[in-house]
Scaffold this active site. Structure first.
Site, PDB file in Angstrom:
ATOM      1  N   SER A 312       0.928  -1.182   0.179  1.00 11.00           N
ATOM      2  CA  SER A 312      -0.026  -0.135  -0.057  1.00 11.00           C
ATOM      3  C   SER A 312       0.883   1.301   0.064  1.00 11.00           C
ATOM      4  O   SER A 312       2.014   1.217   0.733  1.00 11.00           O
ATOM      5  CB  SER A 312      -0.935   0.004   1.293  1.00 11.00           C
ATOM      6  OG  SER A 312      -1.744   1.181   1.545  1.00 11.00           O
ATOM      7  N   ARG A 352     -21.311  -3.571 -46.178  1.00  8.81           N
ATOM      8  CA  ARG A 352     -20.268  -3.210 -45.119  1.00  8.81           C
ATOM      9  C   ARG A 352     -20.856  -2.327 -44.162  1.00  8.81           C
ATOM     10  O   ARG A 352     -21.393  -1.254 -44.484  1.00  8.81           O
ATOM     11  CB  ARG A 352     -18.757  -2.443 -45.950  1.00  8.81           C
ATOM     12  CG  ARG A 352     -17.873  -2.146 -44.795  1.00  8.81           C
ATOM     13  CD  ARG A 352     -16.533  -1.942 -45.384  1.00  8.81           C
ATOM     14  NE  ARG A 352     -16.003  -3.121 -46.396  1.00  8.81           N
ATOM     15  CZ  ARG A 352     -15.920  -3.389 -47.482  1.00  8.81           C
ATOM     16  NH1 ARG A 352     -16.328  -1.986 -48.280  1.00  8.81           N
ATOM     17  NH2 ARG A 352     -15.723  -4.205 -48.175  1.00  8.81           N
TER      18      ARG A 352
END
Length: 491
Positions: A312, A352
């Site tokens: 930490s 497409r």
């Protein structure tokens, strides 16, 4: 008046410049690195460099190179032209080339257009070869094939091996702790006795299932070839054997030949995305169990962390289950990416898609990054994971006799005052009041049960070793099934 965004000025013909990207002197645009600073599950992973922008560009060049070779072999272009294309396409894009591709991608909406221009520029001294680049293809043919190839390489080189490693580690834990008693939890609460081996076996089944789906998706990865609108009209007009060309390109790229283009049928992409999300989900489930079991108040599990890992920035005493944390984070990200692929597949219109295809690219790469990174961390997590049998048994004991209430009610309901309801209510009342569940049961049971004192019969009924169901048998089956699958894959 606010200045137009850089790309809009580029589209209008102006020189692009952003205060975040341009130097104070000159207008040289820097590449914006994406090395996973905010995505620790894949940052620094073995696959990370294989999935970055340079790798994508190089893989598109690889498709163009192999296509040129296929055309040369088929006589569509002269062999010396094909060889020249292959040489030009072999080089990894330089920083300057990649920068220009990135800058120019928004102008045409996909990165293949500027990449082809770059490739032709490399062939400025070979005009015949420059003219033959990309012959008969469309952008989607190359980009789809490249992303399929990237996925294939990621699976073959990273994802599958790491899942196998994770499965081996889970199988070892399952076998080692086959008989280690533990408390099973449902909805976050103590439920019934189980074994830690069975929990690990459940993890193993999840890994094996995920690996199976990944292998199925890998086998389905396919080359794309259809030309401008999926009809390969220009190749047909030149007299080419389109089916033969598709098969040859698939073989050179180690992809399957689907027998037809799939410009708007995105099932292959969706299957791949689901398999990748399944890997992350399996890893997330395991990580959640490990994160829970490693809480100090439980103390059942511990990650095998390297020196300096799990710390930490503020609290020196912390030993965070950092791999589990990262895997849980990945499991929360993957569903949204899979949802994007599903939405794109359902909006693949015309010949497409106008936007749906484009939405796939970052989502698919995001899933590849998450899945490969998660598999690498999962393998390391399970390989270094330790279970504390004493703490596992202690937590089972701390849950009290109430976790055997189901067994007691099932065995002695007919002998109790008030039958099943009377015995169940007596035990439930004691459990809610944190009272003596065993005494509550004795109070509504006769002095003799099964021809012996009721207290002795209850002692046996409240022994967790006698109420494990199929936990050990299912553990054995899972370990055996994994070994069989490993042997079959090796064979």
């Amino acid at each position: 008046m606010r200045a137009a965004p850089p790309i809009l000025r580029e589209m209008a013909g102006a020189t692009p410049c952003s205060p975040h990207r341009c130097e104070r002197q000159g207008l040289s645009m820097h590449l914006a690195a994406d090395d996973g600073l905010l995505d620790p599950v894949w940052a620094g992973s073995r696959s990370s460099l294989d999935l970055d922008d340079r790798a994508v560009a190089h893989t598109m060049l690889r498709v163009e190179r192999e296509w040129g070779t296929v055309c040369g072999d088929a006589g569509i272009v002269p062999r010396d032209v094909a060889a020249a294309i292959a040489r030009a396409a072999a080089a990894v894009p330089s920083d300057d080339e990649l920068r220009r591709i990135v800058e120019q991608t928004p102008l045409g909406g996909n990165p293949l257009i500027p990449l082809v221009s770059q490739l032709r520029a490399r062939l400025e001294d070979a005009p015949a070869a420059a003219s033959a680049v990309h012959k008969g293809l469309t952008s989607q043919d190359v980009l789809d094939s490249a992303l399929q190839l990237i996925a294939a390489d990621a699976i073959d080189e990273h994802l599958a091996p790491d899942l196998i490693g994770a499965g081996d580690a889970a199988a070892r834990l399952a076998a080692e702790h086959r008989d280690t008693l533990a408390i099973a939890r449902t909805l976050g609460q103590p439920a019934l006795p189980t074994t830690f081996g069975y929990r690990a076996a459940t993890w193993l089944v999840g890994v094996q299932d995920a690996l199976g789906r990944v292998r199925e998706a890998r086998a389905a990865l396919a080359v794309q070839l259809g030309g401008a609108v999926g009809t390969s009209a220009s190749l047909v007009a030149s007299g080419a054997d389109v089916d033969g060309l598709r098969a040859a390109l698939a073989a050179r790229l180690r992809l399957s030949d689907p027998g037809r283009p799939w410009h708007t049928n995105r099932a292959i992409v969706l299957q791949l995305g689901a398999a990748l999300a399944g890997v992350v989900a399996a890893a997330g489930t395991i990580a959640a169990d490990v994160a829970t079991g490693s809480r100090p108040e439980l103390g059942e599990l511990a990650e095998g962390l390297a020196e300096g890992a799990g710390g930490s920035s503020a609290m020196p005493h912390k030993r965070n289950p950092v791999r589990s944390v990262m895997l849980r984070g990945a499991a929360l990200q993957a569903p949204a990416l899979l949802s994007t692929l599903a939405a794109a597949a359902g909006n693949a219109v015309d010949e497409r898609p106008d936007g749906a295809w484009h939405a796939e690219w970052p989502a698919l790469r995001g899933l590849l990054r998450l899945a490969t990174g998660a598999a690498e961390h999962l393998c390391a997590l399970l390989d270094g994971l330790t279970a504390d049998p004493e703490r596992l048994r202690a937590n089972l004991a701390a849950a009290g006799d109430a976790v055997l209430a189901e067994r007691v009610v099932g065995r002695f309901a007919d002998a109790a005052q008030g039958g099943r309801t009377g015995l169940r209510d007596a035990i439930a009342s004691a459990a809610r009041a944190h009272g003596d569940v065993r005494a509550a049961a004795l109070a509504v049971l006769p002095d003799q049960l099964d021809g012996r004192p009721a207290a002795d019969a209850l002692d046996e009924a409240f022994d967790p070793r006698g109420y494990l169901g199929q936990a050990q048998q299912l553990t054995d089956r899972a370990v055996a099934a994994w070994a069989e699958a490993r042997d079959a894959a090796a064979g």
